[in-house]
Motif scaffolding. Structure first.
Motif, PDB file in Angstrom:
ATOM      1  N   VAL A  45       5.750  -3.614   5.810  1.00 37.83           N
ATOM      2  CA  VAL A  45       5.278  -2.319   6.322  1.00 37.83           C
ATOM      3  C   VAL A  45       4.644  -1.517   5.192  1.00 37.83           C
ATOM      4  O   VAL A  45       5.193  -1.432   4.094  1.00 37.83           O
ATOM      5  CB  VAL A  45       6.429  -1.527   6.988  1.00 37.83           C
ATOM      6  CG1 VAL A  45       7.575  -1.282   6.022  1.00 37.83           C
ATOM      7  CG2 VAL A  45       5.921  -0.213   7.563  1.00 37.83           C
ATOM      8  N   VAL A  46       3.472  -0.971   5.456  1.00 33.00           N
ATOM      9  CA  VAL A  46       2.800  -0.132   4.461  1.00 33.00           C
ATOM     10  C   VAL A  46       3.623   1.133   4.261  1.00 33.00           C
ATOM     11  O   VAL A  46       4.046   1.779   5.222  1.00 33.00           O
ATOM     12  CB  VAL A  46       1.376   0.229   4.927  1.00 33.00           C
ATOM     13  CG1 VAL A  46       0.704   1.168   3.913  1.00 33.00           C
ATOM     14  CG2 VAL A  46       0.537  -1.023   5.109  1.00 33.00           C
ATOM     15  N   ARG A  47       3.852   1.475   2.995  1.00 35.78           N
ATOM     16  CA  ARG A  47       4.647   2.659   2.678  1.00 35.78           C
ATOM     17  C   ARG A  47       3.827   3.620   1.821  1.00 35.78           C
ATOM     18  O   ARG A  47       2.793   3.263   1.270  1.00 35.78           O
ATOM     19  CB  ARG A  47       5.937   2.271   1.949  1.00 35.78           C
ATOM     20  CG  ARG A  47       5.717   1.552   0.639  1.00 35.78           C
ATOM     21  CD  ARG A  47       7.027   1.065   0.029  1.00 35.78           C
ATOM     22  NE  ARG A  47       6.785   0.273  -1.172  1.00 35.78           N
ATOM     23  CZ  ARG A  47       6.637   0.776  -2.386  1.00 35.78           C
ATOM     24  NH1 ARG A  47       6.727   2.090  -2.575  1.00 35.78           N
ATOM     25  NH2 ARG A  47       6.416  -0.004  -3.423  1.00 35.78           N
ATOM     26  N   ARG A  48       4.317   4.839   1.728  1.00 36.80           N
ATOM     27  CA  ARG A  48       3.644   5.848   0.908  1.00 36.80           C
ATOM     28  C   ARG A  48       4.054   5.674  -0.549  1.00 36.80           C
ATOM     29  O   ARG A  48       5.224   5.822  -0.896  1.00 36.80           O
ATOM     30  CB  ARG A  48       3.984   7.255   1.389  1.00 36.80           C
ATOM     31  CG  ARG A  48       3.329   7.625   2.707  1.00 36.80           C
ATOM     32  CD  ARG A  48       3.595   9.078   3.059  1.00 36.80           C
ATOM     33  NE  ARG A  48       2.880   9.444   4.260  1.00 36.80           N
ATOM     34  CZ  ARG A  48       3.359   9.304   5.492  1.00 36.80           C
ATOM     35  NH1 ARG A  48       4.567   8.796   5.652  1.00 36.80           N
ATOM     36  NH2 ARG A  48       2.642   9.664   6.542  1.00 36.80           N
ATOM     37  N   ASP A  49       3.098   5.363  -1.365  1.00 33.18           N
ATOM     38  CA  ASP A  49       3.316   5.241  -2.795  1.00 33.18           C
ATOM     39  C   ASP A  49       1.947   5.095  -3.440  1.00 33.18           C
ATOM     40  O   ASP A  49       0.960   4.813  -2.744  1.00 33.18           O
ATOM     41  CB  ASP A  49       4.185   4.023  -3.129  1.00 33.18           C
ATOM     42  CG  ASP A  49       4.857   4.143  -4.494  1.00 33.18           C
ATOM     43  OD1 ASP A  49       4.408   4.987  -5.303  1.00 33.18           O
ATOM     44  OD2 ASP A  49       5.822   3.402  -4.744  1.00 33.18           O
ATOM     45  N   VAL A  70       4.122  -1.703  -0.131  1.00 32.24           N
ATOM     46  CA  VAL A  70       4.729  -2.129   1.130  1.00 32.24           C
ATOM     47  C   VAL A  70       6.242  -2.150   0.992  1.00 32.24           C
ATOM     48  O   VAL A  70       6.792  -2.154  -0.112  1.00 32.24           O
ATOM     49  CB  VAL A  70       4.244  -3.538   1.559  1.00 32.24           C
ATOM     50  CG1 VAL A  70       2.736  -3.554   1.784  1.00 32.24           C
ATOM     51  CG2 VAL A  70       4.650  -4.598   0.542  1.00 32.24           C
ATOM     52  N   GLY A  71       6.911  -2.173   2.131  1.00 29.88           N
ATOM     53  CA  GLY A  71       8.354  -2.343   2.178  1.00 29.88           C
ATOM     54  C   GLY A  71       8.691  -3.637   2.896  1.00 29.88           C
ATOM     55  O   GLY A  71       8.087  -3.955   3.928  1.00 29.88           O
ATOM     56  N   HIS A  81      13.408  -3.401   0.642  1.00 28.29           N
ATOM     57  CA  HIS A  81      12.923  -3.618  -0.721  1.00 28.29           C
ATOM     58  C   HIS A  81      11.483  -3.162  -0.808  1.00 28.29           C
ATOM     59  O   HIS A  81      10.635  -3.579  -0.013  1.00 28.29           O
ATOM     60  CB  HIS A  81      13.033  -5.109  -1.078  1.00 28.29           C
ATOM     61  CG  HIS A  81      12.523  -5.438  -2.450  1.00 28.29           C
ATOM     62  ND1 HIS A  81      13.144  -5.015  -3.602  1.00 28.29           N
ATOM     63  CD2 HIS A  81      11.426  -6.151  -2.842  1.00 28.29           C
ATOM     64  CE1 HIS A  81      12.471  -5.457  -4.652  1.00 28.29           C
ATOM     65  NE2 HIS A  81      11.421  -6.145  -4.227  1.00 28.29           N
ATOM     66  N   GLY A  82      11.189  -2.285  -1.764  1.00 30.82           N
ATOM     67  CA  GLY A  82       9.835  -1.805  -1.968  1.00 30.82           C
ATOM     68  C   GLY A  82       9.102  -2.614  -3.019  1.00 30.82           C
ATOM     69  O   GLY A  82       9.669  -2.943  -4.070  1.00 30.82           O
TER      70      GLY A  82
END
Length: 228
Positions: A45-49, A70-71, A81-82
């Protein structure tokens, strides 16, 4: 199927299936609960970073050379896990809004047994009739998109509302009533603005001030539609 022909802009909560899971798994240390076999079928999953390349951001297309934050998730809630993947690893992408349009809760084998899926089946027509752009995230979105069932009887229903402009007060109050009406499964609504995402319930409780989740970290603000 992909949400749109590649390349396409990526957004937080998009699900990505890897093109070469064994190569990715061999490229970095991973938690014990995840391996190439799992990653061959489980989307990330695309994550904010911030991407590894500071000159690029999540609005880049999938031909970009940058890495994408991603996560990874496993079958249990604590298994998270990022990390980052190369853009070339994107085989297909599905957005929360495409998951909602597919409506796979209608034929899921546990659709009658799981409160989250029963709740989705009940509120989906209401959301569609309201005309708000909405999608499914979290465990329900992952399950419906991948076919890997990570839901349990206590799972929440996580929704995403796309709001390029501020929500009307009437829409906010309507969503508040929908949250209150969902007694079988907790309804968690996140609102995506051009500058980040926030929890609708927090905005309703404070009258406006929220913790806005951005690529550079959380920001406390009174207007999540105004750039910091």
């Amino acid at each position: 199927m992909p949400d749109a022909p590649l390349p396409r802009p990526l957004q937080p909560h998009d699900l990505i299936w890897l093109r070469d899971a064994p190569a990715f798994a061999a490229s970095q240390p991973l938690p014990a609960w995840v391996d190439a076999t799992w990653l061959a079928v489980a989307p990330v999953v695309v994550r904010r970073d911030l991407p590894c390349d500071p000159t690029c951001d999540l609005t880049c297309d999938l031909t970009c050379d940058s890495s994408i934050p991603v996560g990874l998730r496993g079958r249990r809630r604590e298994e998270r896990h990022g990390t980052w993947i190369e853009a070339s690893q994107c085989a297909r992408v599905m957005s929360p809004f495409a998951i909602a349009r597919a409506a796979r809760w209608q034929d899921h084998p546990r659709r009658l047994a799981l409160p989250a899926l029963r709740t989705l089946a009940r509120i989906a027509p209401l959301l569609d009739a309201r005309g708000l752009p909405w999608g499914v995230t979290g465990a329900a979105g992952f399950t419906l998109a991948s076919g890997l069932d990570v839901l349990h009887p206590g799972s929440d229903v996580d929704l995403l509302i796309d709001a390029a402009a501020p929500l009307d007060q009437a829409d906010e109050q309507w969503l508040a009533a929908l949250i209150d009406d969902c007694t079988e499964a907790r309804l968690d609504i996140q609102v995506a603005t051009p500058h980040g995402g926030f929890a609708l319930l927090e905005r309703l409780r404070t009258g406006g001030r929220v913790l806005l989740k951005t690529a550079t970290g959380p920001v406390r603000c009174a207007d999540p539609w105004q750039a910091a």
